[in-house]
Design a protein around this motif. Structure first.
Motif, PDB file in Angstrom:
ATOM      1  N   ALA A 250       0.847  -1.185   0.000  1.00 39.71           N
ATOM      2  CA  ALA A 250       0.000   0.000   0.000  1.00 39.71           C
ATOM      3  C   ALA A 250       0.884   1.236   0.000  1.00 39.71           C
ATOM      4  O   ALA A 250       2.058   1.192   0.361  1.00 39.71           O
ATOM      5  N   THR A 251       0.304   2.378  -0.381  1.00 36.69           N
ATOM      6  CA  THR A 251       1.049   3.621  -0.403  1.00 36.69           C
ATOM      7  C   THR A 251       1.159   4.184   1.004  1.00 36.69           C
ATOM      8  O   THR A 251       0.419   3.812   1.913  1.00 36.69           O
ATOM      9  N   ARG A 252       2.086   5.102   1.183  1.00 33.29           N
ATOM     10  CA  ARG A 252       2.332   5.718   2.486  1.00 33.29           C
ATOM     11  C   ARG A 252       1.130   6.547   2.900  1.00 33.29           C
ATOM     12  O   ARG A 252       0.550   7.280   2.119  1.00 33.29           O
TER      13      ARG A 252
ATOM     14  N   ALA B  88       2.008  -9.285   8.096  1.00 34.79           N
ATOM     15  CA  ALA B  88       0.935  -8.816   7.206  1.00 34.79           C
ATOM     16  C   ALA B  88       0.986  -7.309   7.061  1.00 34.79           C
ATOM     17  O   ALA B  88       0.820  -6.771   5.950  1.00 34.79           O
ATOM     18  N   THR B  89       1.236  -6.604   8.155  1.00 36.43           N
ATOM     19  CA  THR B  89       1.293  -5.133   8.077  1.00 36.43           C
ATOM     20  C   THR B  89       2.547  -4.674   7.343  1.00 36.43           C
ATOM     21  O   THR B  89       2.526  -3.659   6.651  1.00 36.43           O
TER      22      THR B  89
ATOM     23  N   GLY C 132       4.822  -1.722   3.733  1.00 34.88           N
ATOM     24  CA  GLY C 132       6.230  -1.540   3.409  1.00 34.88           C
ATOM     25  C   GLY C 132       6.984  -0.844   4.538  1.00 34.88           C
ATOM     26  O   GLY C 132       6.775  -1.127   5.716  1.00 34.88           O
ATOM     27  N   ASP C 133       7.842   0.090   4.194  1.00 34.76           N
ATOM     28  CA  ASP C 133       8.664   0.769   5.191  1.00 34.76           C
ATOM     29  C   ASP C 133       7.843   1.629   6.143  1.00 34.76           C
ATOM     30  O   ASP C 133       8.357   2.070   7.179  1.00 34.76           O
ATOM     31  N   ASP C 134       6.580   1.874   5.819  1.00 31.10           N
ATOM     32  CA  ASP C 134       5.736   2.719   6.671  1.00 31.10           C
ATOM     33  C   ASP C 134       4.987   1.909   7.731  1.00 31.10           C
ATOM     34  O   ASP C 134       4.133   2.438   8.425  1.00 31.10           O
TER      35      ASP C 134
ATOM     36  N   PRO D 112       5.791   0.934  10.730  1.00 26.30           N
ATOM     37  CA  PRO D 112       5.781   1.434  12.111  1.00 26.30           C
ATOM     38  C   PRO D 112       4.730   2.526  12.324  1.00 26.30           C
ATOM     39  O   PRO D 112       4.140   2.623  13.415  1.00 26.30           O
ATOM     40  N   THR D 113       4.484   3.331  11.301  1.00 21.22           N
ATOM     41  CA  THR D 113       3.471   4.375  11.428  1.00 21.22           C
ATOM     42  C   THR D 113       2.087   3.772  11.587  1.00 21.22           C
ATOM     43  O   THR D 113       1.257   4.276  12.350  1.00 21.22           O
ATOM     44  N   TYR D 114       1.840   2.678  10.866  1.00 19.94           N
ATOM     45  CA  TYR D 114       0.558   1.984  11.029  1.00 19.94           C
ATOM     46  C   TYR D 114       0.400   1.490  12.467  1.00 19.94           C
ATOM     47  O   TYR D 114      -0.674   1.630  13.070  1.00 19.94           O
ATOM     48  N   TRP D 115       1.463   0.927  13.040  1.00 21.00           N
ATOM     49  CA  TRP D 115       1.383   0.440  14.410  1.00 21.00           C
ATOM     50  C   TRP D 115       1.238   1.587  15.405  1.00 21.00           C
ATOM     51  O   TRP D 115       0.587   1.435  16.447  1.00 21.00           O
ATOM     52  N   GLU D 116       1.813   2.725  15.114  1.00 21.50           N
ATOM     53  CA  GLU D 116       1.586   3.890  15.963  1.00 21.50           C
ATOM     54  C   GLU D 116       0.094   4.228  16.006  1.00 21.50           C
ATOM     55  O   GLU D 116      -0.446   4.594  17.054  1.00 21.50           O
ATOM     56  N   ASP D 117      -0.563   4.095  14.851  1.00 19.04           N
ATOM     57  CA  ASP D 117      -1.994   4.363  14.813  1.00 19.04           C
ATOM     58  C   ASP D 117      -2.809   3.318  15.568  1.00 19.04           C
ATOM     59  O   ASP D 117      -3.817   3.638  16.196  1.00 19.04           O
ATOM     60  N   LEU D 118      -2.401   2.041  15.475  1.00 20.83           N
ATOM     61  CA  LEU D 118      -3.088   1.015  16.261  1.00 20.83           C
ATOM     62  C   LEU D 118      -2.971   1.307  17.753  1.00 20.83           C
ATOM     63  O   LEU D 118      -3.937   1.187  18.511  1.00 20.83           O
ATOM     64  N   VAL D 119      -1.772   1.684  18.179  1.00 25.76           N
ATOM     65  CA  VAL D 119      -1.556   2.044  19.576  1.00 25.76           C
ATOM     66  C   VAL D 119      -2.416   3.243  19.949  1.00 25.76           C
ATOM     67  O   VAL D 119      -3.057   3.268  21.000  1.00 25.76           O
ATOM     68  N   ALA D 120      -2.433   4.238  19.069  1.00 22.91           N
ATOM     69  CA  ALA D 120      -3.237   5.429  19.333  1.00 22.91           C
ATOM     70  C   ALA D 120      -4.724   5.111  19.391  1.00 22.91           C
ATOM     71  O   ALA D 120      -5.497   5.824  20.043  1.00 22.91           O
ATOM     72  N   ASN D 121      -5.128   4.042  18.725  1.00 23.74           N
ATOM     73  CA  ASN D 121      -6.535   3.650  18.720  1.00 23.74           C
ATOM     74  C   ASN D 121      -6.854   2.652  19.848  1.00 23.74           C
ATOM     75  O   ASN D 121      -7.859   1.952  19.805  1.00 23.74           O
ATOM     76  N   ASP D 122      -5.960   2.593  20.827  1.00 23.81           N
ATOM     77  CA  ASP D 122      -6.161   1.797  22.045  1.00 23.81           C
ATOM     78  C   ASP D 122      -6.262   0.297  21.782  1.00 23.81           C
ATOM     79  O   ASP D 122      -7.050  -0.408  22.445  1.00 23.81           O
TER      80      ASP D 122
END
Length: 371
Positions: free
Chosen positions: A5-7, A208-209, A214-216, A218-228
């Protein structure tokens, strides 16, 4: 099929989680609904070779290996070998044991190495080739890079996000469908995730993430964390402890589990299931068996590998180890055939990339979810 997916721009905020860098040593704790008891399997290296057609076959495996007694008895009767099962706690520890004992193994066969760890045992030159014929369909699951055909595919499944359909219907909330959806505020505080550092399905979900973002990633996981999102040590804690359909009073209607899981939440009439796997979130796992180089009973090892892809084991896999068989045409239990929907495509990461980057990815993942 690998998807990317794109950034995407995302925000982050901290979350208290139950994991640490020390947990990296426990990578790959296996997660099925049942297990088997036994010794660690670290002893016995250097045993004298047995005569062909006699003696025990020592199977090194994870502690969730389980086959019906009648299936084990069939192997022993057909082959003339007894089966000595020696479980190890977790796939990561099993792989480490096999790699460390390369050439001088404490067993004859290893079972339970999956496609997220298989390149490690190949690189350690701990295995020897299988000399039998593979039944129809098995070669579909061969590991890329296993040029000698040492790893025999035995079972497969997909790690997928699962949802409690009943909960979403009762709440009048449209359920999520994709990885992106899980970061939407609609689903804040509803998602249970097993740790990538201490759980095989947790690692598969991380991969899977990585395949998607791709290289982004960690940003996706930051959002999962932010979403509790709630991150716990393992699959059992996530599914049985946190999930609303896990049977222990859990409060979270979204969980990382398997594509087979909906077959276990059917009603008494076997007419409906209360959960679904989100088929656009799945990462395929394949478990392999292999003969160990330097085995004390090489003939028994080859006999066991042949049996593992034979009809008795393949038919028993769904109900004994809750995974799908690899042999084409193997009949599934009714509930599986009806309710265990499978994805048309799954996320994949090249085994060589996993081997080269696993430790770095886990260090970064632990840092992200600990902020």
């Amino acid at each position: 099929m690998t998807r990317h997916a794109t950034r995407t721009s995302r925000s982050s905020r901290p979350l208290l989680v139950t994991t640490s860098l020390a947990a990296l040593a426990l990578i790959g704790s296996s997660c099925s609904f049942v297990g088997a008891d036994g010794a660690d399997g670290a002893d016995g290296a250097g045993d004298a070779p047995t005569e062909e057609g006699s003696g025990p076959v020592v199977l090194l495996t994870h502690n969730d290996f389980s086959l019906p007694d009648e299936v084990v008895a069939a192997f022993e009767e057909q082959s003339g070998h007894t089966l000595d099962v020696r479980p190890t706690d977790g796939v990561g520890n099993l792989v480490n044991l096999v790699a460390e004992q390369a050439g001088k193994p404490s067993g004859d066969v290893v079972f339970g190495v999956d496609n997220t760890f298989a390149s490690r045992v190949l690189g350690a030159e701990a295995l020897t080739s299988y000399d039998g014929e593979l039944p129809s369909g098995v070669a579909t699951y061969a590991l890329p890079g296993d040029d000698d055909g040492a790893l025999v595919p035995v079972d497969n499944g997909n790690v997928c996000v699962n949802i409690d359909d009943t909960w979403f219907a009762d709440e009048g909330i449209a359920p999520p469908a994709t990885l992106d959806d899980l970061t939407d505020p609609t689903y804040a505080g509803l998602f249970a995730v097993p740790s990538a550092a201490t759980s095989s399905p947790g690692l598969a979900f991380l991969l899977a993430t990585i395949a998607e973002y791709g290289d982004d990633w960690p940003t996706y996981w930051e959002d999962l964390v932010a979403n509790d999102a709630t991150i716990v040590a393992g699959w059992s804690e996530a599914y049985f402890g946190e999930f609303t359909q896990g049977g222990s009073g859990g409060t979270l209607p979204i969980v990382v589990s398997y594509d087979s899981s909906p077959a276990f939440t059917v009603d008494k009439k076997q007419s409906a299931t209360s959960t679904s796997a989100l088929l656009d979130t799945c990462y395929q796992q394949v478990e392999y068996a292999a003969a160990l180089d330097g085995a004390a009973n090489p003939a028994g090892a080859q006999a066991l590998l042949e049996f593992m892809v034979g009809p008795e084991v393949q038919a028993a896999l769904p109900e004994s180890m809750y995974v799908f068989p690899v042999v084409e045409g193997t009949e599934l239990p009714t509930a599986w055939a009806t309710f265990a929907a499978r994805p048309e495509t799954s996320y994949e990461v090249d085994p060589a990339d996993i081997e080269a980057n696993r430790e770095a990815w886990l260090v970064e993942w632990t840092d992200v979810i600990s902020r």
